[in-house]
Motif scaffolding. Structure first.
Motif, short mmCIF file in Angstrom:
data_model
loop_
_atom_site.label_atom_id
_atom_site.label_comp_id
_atom_site.label_asym_id
_atom_site.label_seq_id
_atom_site.Cartn_x
_atom_site.Cartn_y
_atom_site.Cartn_z
N ARG A 181 0.81 -1.51 0.32
CA ARG A 181 0.43 0.03 -0.05
C ARG A 181 1.37 1.50 0.03
O ARG A 181 0.74 1.98 -0.43
N GLU A 182 2.00 0.97 0.45
CA GLU A 182 2.60 2.09 0.24
C GLU A 182 3.54 2.48 -0.96
O GLU A 182 3.69 3.27 -1.69
N ARG A 183 3.90 1.42 -1.17
CA ARG A 183 4.43 1.37 -3.27
C ARG A 183 4.41 -0.09 -3.83
O ARG A 183 4.85 -1.32 -2.86
N GLN A 184 3.32 0.01 -5.07
CA GLN A 184 3.02 -0.82 -4.93
C GLN A 184 3.65 -1.75 -6.28
O GLN A 184 3.12 -3.34 -6.65
N ASP A 185 4.68 -1.17 -6.74
CA ASP A 185 5.13 -1.73 -7.77
C ASP A 185 6.79 -2.20 -7.22
O ASP A 185 7.78 -2.81 -7.79
#
Length: 414
Positions: free
Chosen positions: A83-87
């Motif tokens: 959720r903080e960085r999806q990739d």
């Protein structure tokens, strides 16, 4: 800038170590992102997450997440980090990624995943990652050898040295020895069973005890297990098939995981043996086995609700309930309540304390000593355990010749 910094993170109040951050040349790499479960003293808490503050301000620096296996205390917090960085690229074995992706679908998250197998070597920024087969209580577990310009790390994940595993996939000690010859600057080692002498029994040793339970059962059999313990559930299915009983799965995670494992070929379900909950009412009690979640006394899991007489499945005199799992420290009271509730309803309860229906998935002291002598690491960091387990593991490393000042266990000391 030339150093390799390693930070094992716990959850609320630094309980356990379920996420490890590696930093080199300004870049980050993470091994496992797991959840922990609350104890009685934490009312209102559903899950305990690692402290993401260390990486929250540096999300763009994360090169990879490496998952050693698919237990909740190793993958359960991945959706919350994504959720903080999806990739963020995620590396793991086929089964590990499949179980993760089924979880991520519930969170409506699409991840960037890369399937690896033992022997693979991949680059993630300044980190070179080599994957090694290890045996655990879930298929497809991996250790990871991390190489940087600043040094090398061998991270075992959770593992044991079962020499006759059900799937024939043993811990690759030849790879451990080869990596030891190359030089392991830091050995990060599973500590869960460091206090237990000798070697852990083989998973195969459970089948005679399970068979006796089936021989003696006159009514329904209810088996509670971790939803990820595919080998254990395979044995239950095999014994049920021999005794001409049908099986049904209960609990969302159990249904989900067994579907994934079956689709990928990690679980073999004979044709015609699996029935739906609706079909159970049409079958005699002595022809069914119910496989469910709740072996740790989780209040909303199927077994707890059965024990509280608050579930569509009812048990009573003549029925047998099997707790086919270990007792996680901190869950003693919850499990005791479940056993008492089932007993009050008239069921016979079989558990590790009165029958051999569980073996551990973690290496005992003899196995750990064996690994220390093979790898001959320069430094050791015990991981995955409570303080007493970490300390016991440190003492084993010290006994094999690792100097005390080269063993890091946080606040504890050799």
């Amino acid at each position: 800038p030339d150093a390799l910094r390693i930070v094992p993170l716990g959850g609320l109040g630094d309980i356990g170590r379920n996420m490890t951050v590696f930093e080199h040349a300004g870049r980050l790499m993470i091994v496992d992102v797991g959840v922990l479960f609350p104890e009685d003293a934490q009312p209102g808490v559903d899950l305990i997450l690692p402290d993401f503050d260390l990486v929250r301000g540096r999300l763009d620096a994360i090169e990879a997440i490496v998952l050693t296996h698919a237990h909740e205390d190793h993958i359960g917090a991945v959706p919350y980090l994504l959720r903080e960085r999806q990739d963020i690229p995620i590396y793991g074995s086929r089964l590990t990624l499949a179980l993760l992706e089924s979880k991520l679908r519930e969170h409506r998250i699409k991840a960037t995943t890369h399937e690896v197998v033992e022997g693979d070597v991949v680059k993630a920024g300044p980190f070179s990652l080599e994957f090694v087969a290890v045996n655990h209580s879930i298929p497809d577990a991996l250790a990871v050898f991390i190489e940087t310009a600043a040094g090398t790390v061998l991270h075992t994940g959770d593992f044991k040295l079962d020499q006759l595993p059900l799937d024939g996939r043993i811990t690759d000690l030849r790879a451990f020895a080869r990596l030891g010859e190359r030089g392991v600057d830091l050995f990060m080692v599973d500590s869960t069973n460091a206090e237990v002498p000798g070697f852990v029994a083989s998973e195969r040793d459970l089948e005679p005890a399970i068979d006796r339970v089936f021989n003696n059962a006159r009514g329904r059999i209810v088996v509670a297990s971790f939803a990820s313990h595919i080998h254990r559930i395979q044995q239950i299915i095999d014994v049920a098939h021999r005794h001409h009983r049908k099986i049904a799965f209960f609990g969302r995670s159990m249904v989900r995981n067994m579907g994934v494992a079956s689709d990928l070929g990690y679980l073999e379900i004979p044709g015609g043996i699996l029935v739906s909950s609706e079909q159970l009412s049409e079958l005699p009690d002595d022809e069914v086995v119910l496989i469910c979640t709740g072996s740790q006394g989780e209040p909303m899991a199927a077994l707890s609700r059965i024990a509280n007489n608050d579930h569509q499945i009812k048990v009573g005199p003549g029925d047998t309930v099997v707790l086919a799992s270990s007792l996680i420290p901190g869950n003693e009271n919850a499990v005791s309540r479940v056993i008492n509730g089932l007993t009050r309803l008239g069921a016979k309860v079989v558990h590790k304390g009165n029958a051999m229906v569980h073996v551990s998935g973690h290496a005992a002291a003899g196995e750990l000593l064996y690994c220390y002598n093979i790898v001959k690491p320069r430094n050791v960091m015990p991981i995955h355990g409570e303080p007493r387990h970490l300390k016991a593991n440190a003492e084993l490393a010290h006994a094999t010749g690792v100097p005390a000042e080269r063993i890091e266990i946080g606040r504890a000391h050799v």
